[in-house]
Design an enzyme around this catalytic site. Structure first.
Site: not given
Ligand code: NAI
Length: 243
Positions: A154, A158
């Site tokens: 990860y 990133k």
């Molecule tokens: P989440 O798991 O709630 O949402 C991730 C979204 O990406 C989901 O809607 C999922 O369906 C979509 N997704 C995953 N693989 C996919 C693919 N191959 N094609 C299209 N869509 C895809 O996660 P969250 O927390 O909302 O994360 C959003 C972004 O923020 C991610 O990139 C995550 O790495 C980043 N992030 C999140 C943090 C956290 O603490 N929640 C911290 C730092 C970064």
């Protein structure tokens, strides 16, 4: 305001992506919601955006697939006439210690988080160049800035996004296309559902709480709407975690 602009947000069916879609819609942008599988959640986000008076449509797409990403960007272009703001938010984690990490867990995370962003930028850039402007926002992570034990795959994906952001920013600045990254800390979403404010990791956050999806969305709206002289930057939205 972003009235008259179209924002394409990946992974916008829930979590941070849904909050970004809603925030950009509240500033007047029409929204293309890219989702991986949950059409009901994507439609729900679209309805909330539409209630703010903008046009919102959903597109099912695996961002890791180059051809699928190309077809999706073409479909968005046909429906909206173009894309002005691209938010690469889709992401996954497959955490594990390096000594035991499966090859597929490394490959899957890099394919979605890093190659997925490349795919969308690659296919949107000709539109940005023709339109003589554009705004790209890549959702990275503090793990990409300072690393995190158990998240080699990860954090690599990133951190890769940060190099990609700076290179795209340098390459496309003469075309008036900006590219920035947001590095969230711990944010309350499905991805972090095992964390709460009693977790020791959370206790180490200087501001003393996890972030909300809206905290990240506010930064994305700032970059898109008010950041016209900002490019190549990484904004840590993390309560002070990575300072
Ligand atoms: P989440 O798991 O709630 O949402 C991730 C979204 O990406 C989901 O809607 C999922 O369906 C979509 N997704 C995953 N693989 C996919 C693919 N191959 N094609 C299209 N869509 C895809 O996660 P969250 O927390 O909302 O994360 C959003 C972004 O923020 C991610 O990139 C995550 O790495 C980043 N992030 C999140 C943090 C956290 O603490 N929640 C911290 C730092 C970064």
């Amino acid at each position: 305001m972003l009235t008259g602009q179209t924002a394409l947000v990946t992974g916008a069916s829930r979590g941070i992506g849904a909050a970004i879609a809603l925030k950009l819609a509240s500033r007047g942008a029409d929204i293309a919601i890219i989702y991986a599988g949950n059409s009901a959640a994507a439609e729900e986000t679209a309805e909330k955006c539409a209630a703010l008076g903008v046009t919102a449509r959903c597109y099912k797409c695996n961002v890791a697939d180059f051809a699928e990403a190309k077809a999706t960007v073409a479909a968005v272009k046909a429906d909206f006439g173009g894309v002005n703001i691209l938010v690469n938010n889709a992401g996954i984690n497959r955490d594990g210690l390096i000594a035991m990490m499966r090859e597929s867990d490394f490959d899957d995370v890099i394919s979605t988080n890093l190659k997925g962003a490349f795919n969308m930028i690659r296919h949107c850039t000709p539109m940005f160049i023709r339109a003589k402007g554009g705004c790209i926002i890549n959702i990275s992570s503090v793990a990409g800035v300072i690393g995190n034990a158990g998240q080699t795959n990860y954090a690599a994906s990133k951190a890769g996004l940060l190099g990609l952001t700076k290179s795209v920013a340098r390459e496309l600045a003469p075309k008036n296309v900006r590219c920035n990254a947001i590095a969230p800390g711990f944010v309350q979403t499905d991805m972090t559902k095992e964390f709460d404010d009693s977790n020791p990791m959370v206790a180490s956050i200087p501001l003393g709480r996890m972030g909300t999806p809206e905290d990240i969305a506010a930064c994305a709206a700032f970059l898109a709407d008010e950041g016209s002289y900002i490019t190549g930057q990484t904004l840590c939205v993390d309560g002070g975690l990575a300072m």
